[in-house]
Write a protein that holds these residues in place. Structure first.
Motif, PDB file in Angstrom:
ATOM      1  N   LEU A   1      -5.336  -3.699   8.804  1.00 60.85           N
ATOM      2  CA  LEU A   1      -4.562  -4.768   8.171  1.00 60.85           C
ATOM      3  C   LEU A   1      -5.415  -5.956   7.725  1.00 60.85           C
ATOM      4  O   LEU A   1      -5.532  -6.239   6.539  1.00 60.85           O
ATOM      5  CB  LEU A   1      -3.469  -5.245   9.135  1.00 60.85           C
ATOM      6  CG  LEU A   1      -2.478  -4.174   9.616  1.00 60.85           C
ATOM      7  CD1 LEU A   1      -1.559  -4.741  10.674  1.00 60.85           C
ATOM      8  CD2 LEU A   1      -1.688  -3.613   8.450  1.00 60.85           C
ATOM      9  N   ASP A   2      -6.025  -6.645   8.681  1.00 63.99           N
ATOM     10  CA  ASP A   2      -6.759  -7.875   8.376  1.00 63.99           C
ATOM     11  C   ASP A   2      -7.893  -7.639   7.378  1.00 63.99           C
ATOM     12  O   ASP A   2      -8.135  -8.471   6.496  1.00 63.99           O
ATOM     13  CB  ASP A   2      -7.343  -8.483   9.658  1.00 63.99           C
ATOM     14  CG  ASP A   2      -6.282  -8.756  10.704  1.00 63.99           C
ATOM     15  OD1 ASP A   2      -6.122  -9.914  11.100  1.00 63.99           O
ATOM     16  OD2 ASP A   2      -5.610  -7.806  11.135  1.00 63.99           O
TER      17      ASP A   2
ATOM     18  N   GLY B   1      -4.209  -8.323   0.204  1.00 65.91           N
ATOM     19  CA  GLY B   1      -3.095  -8.709   1.072  1.00 65.91           C
ATOM     20  C   GLY B   1      -1.726  -8.472   0.475  1.00 65.91           C
ATOM     21  O   GLY B   1      -0.761  -8.201   1.199  1.00 65.91           O
ATOM     22  N   ASP B   2      -1.618  -8.579  -0.853  1.00 73.92           N
ATOM     23  CA  ASP B   2      -0.323  -8.389  -1.509  1.00 73.92           C
ATOM     24  C   ASP B   2      -0.037  -6.925  -1.843  1.00 73.92           C
ATOM     25  O   ASP B   2       1.066  -6.594  -2.277  1.00 73.92           O
ATOM     26  CB  ASP B   2      -0.262  -9.216  -2.794  1.00 73.92           C
ATOM     27  CG  ASP B   2      -0.234 -10.712  -2.509  1.00 73.92           C
ATOM     28  OD1 ASP B   2       0.253 -11.094  -1.434  1.00 73.92           O
ATOM     29  OD2 ASP B   2      -0.719 -11.484  -3.358  1.00 73.92           O
ATOM     30  N   ASN B   3      -1.017  -6.062  -1.649  1.00 68.39           N
ATOM     31  CA  ASN B   3      -0.808  -4.635  -1.912  1.00 68.39           C
ATOM     32  C   ASN B   3       0.117  -4.026  -0.867  1.00 68.39           C
ATOM     33  O   ASN B   3       0.198  -4.500   0.270  1.00 68.39           O
ATOM     34  CB  ASN B   3      -2.141  -3.882  -1.907  1.00 68.39           C
ATOM     35  CG  ASN B   3      -3.007  -4.224  -3.104  1.00 68.39           C
ATOM     36  OD1 ASN B   3      -2.704  -5.143  -3.851  1.00 68.39           O
ATOM     37  ND2 ASN B   3      -4.098  -3.504  -3.271  1.00 68.39           N
TER      38      ASN B   3
ATOM     39  N   SER C   1       9.482  -2.042   1.528  1.00 69.47           N
ATOM     40  CA  SER C   1       8.026  -2.020   1.459  1.00 69.47           C
ATOM     41  C   SER C   1       7.465  -3.256   2.149  1.00 69.47           C
ATOM     42  O   SER C   1       8.083  -4.331   2.116  1.00 69.47           O
ATOM     43  CB  SER C   1       7.551  -1.992   0.003  1.00 69.47           C
ATOM     44  OG  SER C   1       7.960  -0.802  -0.636  1.00 69.47           O
ATOM     45  N   TYR C   2       6.304  -3.089   2.754  1.00 65.27           N
ATOM     46  CA  TYR C   2       5.620  -4.191   3.431  1.00 65.27           C
ATOM     47  C   TYR C   2       4.203  -4.286   2.897  1.00 65.27           C
ATOM     48  O   TYR C   2       3.500  -3.277   2.800  1.00 65.27           O
ATOM     49  CB  TYR C   2       5.571  -3.954   4.942  1.00 65.27           C
ATOM     50  CG  TYR C   2       6.922  -3.888   5.619  1.00 65.27           C
ATOM     51  CD1 TYR C   2       7.480  -5.008   6.207  1.00 65.27           C
ATOM     52  CD2 TYR C   2       7.640  -2.690   5.655  1.00 65.27           C
ATOM     53  CE1 TYR C   2       8.727  -4.955   6.832  1.00 65.27           C
ATOM     54  CE2 TYR C   2       8.880  -2.622   6.268  1.00 65.27           C
ATOM     55  CZ  TYR C   2       9.413  -3.752   6.863  1.00 65.27           C
ATOM     56  OH  TYR C   2      10.643  -3.686   7.475  1.00 65.27           O
TER      57      TYR C   2
ATOM     58  N   GLU D   1       2.147  -9.055   5.099  1.00 68.88           N
ATOM     59  CA  GLU D   1       3.386  -9.037   5.875  1.00 68.88           C
ATOM     60  C   GLU D   1       3.211  -8.234   7.153  1.00 68.88           C
ATOM     61  O   GLU D   1       3.658  -8.658   8.232  1.00 68.88           O
ATOM     62  CB  GLU D   1       4.518  -8.441   5.033  1.00 68.88           C
ATOM     63  CG  GLU D   1       4.997  -9.341   3.909  1.00 68.88           C
ATOM     64  CD  GLU D   1       5.998  -8.661   2.997  1.00 68.88           C
ATOM     65  OE1 GLU D   1       6.929  -9.334   2.542  1.00 68.88           O
ATOM     66  OE2 GLU D   1       5.851  -7.437   2.744  1.00 68.88           O
ATOM     67  N   MET D   2       2.579  -7.080   7.042  1.00 69.47           N
ATOM     68  CA  MET D   2       2.339  -6.252   8.223  1.00 69.47           C
ATOM     69  C   MET D   2       1.451  -6.978   9.221  1.00 69.47           C
ATOM     70  O   MET D   2       1.718  -6.980  10.431  1.00 69.47           O
ATOM     71  CB  MET D   2       1.695  -4.926   7.818  1.00 69.47           C
ATOM     72  CG  MET D   2       2.640  -3.939   7.175  1.00 69.47           C
ATOM     73  SD  MET D   2       3.846  -3.239   8.350  1.00 69.47           S
ATOM     74  CE  MET D   2       2.767  -2.239   9.380  1.00 69.47           C
TER      75      MET D   2
END
Length: 204
Positions: free
Chosen positions: A59-60, A68-70, A85-86, A90-91
């Motif tokens: 994630l990070d 990050g927006d993908n 979708s996340y 967001e995740m």
């Protein structure tokens, strides 16, 4: 010889060299100096002195790389008709909150956490949250009856059990929380905490 065959041959004939090269592609917290070693029982251990975190890498890392927006996770339930979708960001934020909640319950690196949840996004988030803390998660199939869950509780000896209020199997609502409560009563091992996610919108 194809590219695949060359890679396969390299891995087969020079495994340490091959896996050292693969390790160079990973963003380690501490890159391993030793590629392969044997532990006290003579069992092979790869990258024994390397330090990484799979939750951070999943994630990070992507957020730091500008993705990050993908979309990171797509939830598409044929049972409830829910689609969501996340993004990686967001995740990451949701997983960090769950990890913080687990840490507040006393979960630390090496502790075990049982995840007894339906197939919802929060189940994946719970797994990543455990990895974030260095805790060991054990996913137990939500269809298991209390006695079967009790056996797995005794085997894993978890500090915390994560569950949901209920789940849906085809057109039947399964009350997860009462099943967990019964399993804990039947088990010789008593977890310190049981954390329940209320999902009434999925149960009704």
């Amino acid at each position: 010889m194809s590219a695949y065959q060359k890679e396969y041959q390299w891995a087969e004939q020079q495994p340490e060299s091959f896996w050292e090269h693969q390790a160079s592609k990973i963003d380690w917290f501490e890159a391993p100096k030793t590629i392969l070693a044997k532990d006290d029982n003579g069992i092979d251990r790869w990258y024994p002195d390397g330090v990484m975190n799979t939750s951070w890498l999943a994630l990070d890392y992507h957020c730091e790389q500008g993705r990050g927006d993908n979309t990171a996770l797509i939830y598409d339930s044929p049972v409830t008709g829910t689609k969501q979708s996340y993004s990686y960001q967001e995740m990451r934020d949701k997983v960090a909150k769950i990890a913080g909640m687990l840490a507040a319950q006393g979960v630390v690196k090496g502790d075990r956490v049982i995840i007894y949840m339906p197939m919802i996004p929060e189940a994946a988030m719970a797994m990543l949250a455990c990895a974030r803390l260095g805790a060991i998660h054990s996913v137990v199939f939500g269809g298991f009856a209390p006695n079967e869950l009790a056996v797995r509780i005794e085997d894993a000896e978890p500090k915390v059990i994560m569950t949901a209020s209920c789940g849906i199997e085809i057109n039947k609502v399964l009350p997860y929380k009462p099943l967990v409560d019964q399993a804990i009563m039947d088990s010789r091992w008593k977890p310190e905490k049981s954390v329940c996610l209320a999902k009434t919108s999925m149960c009704c």
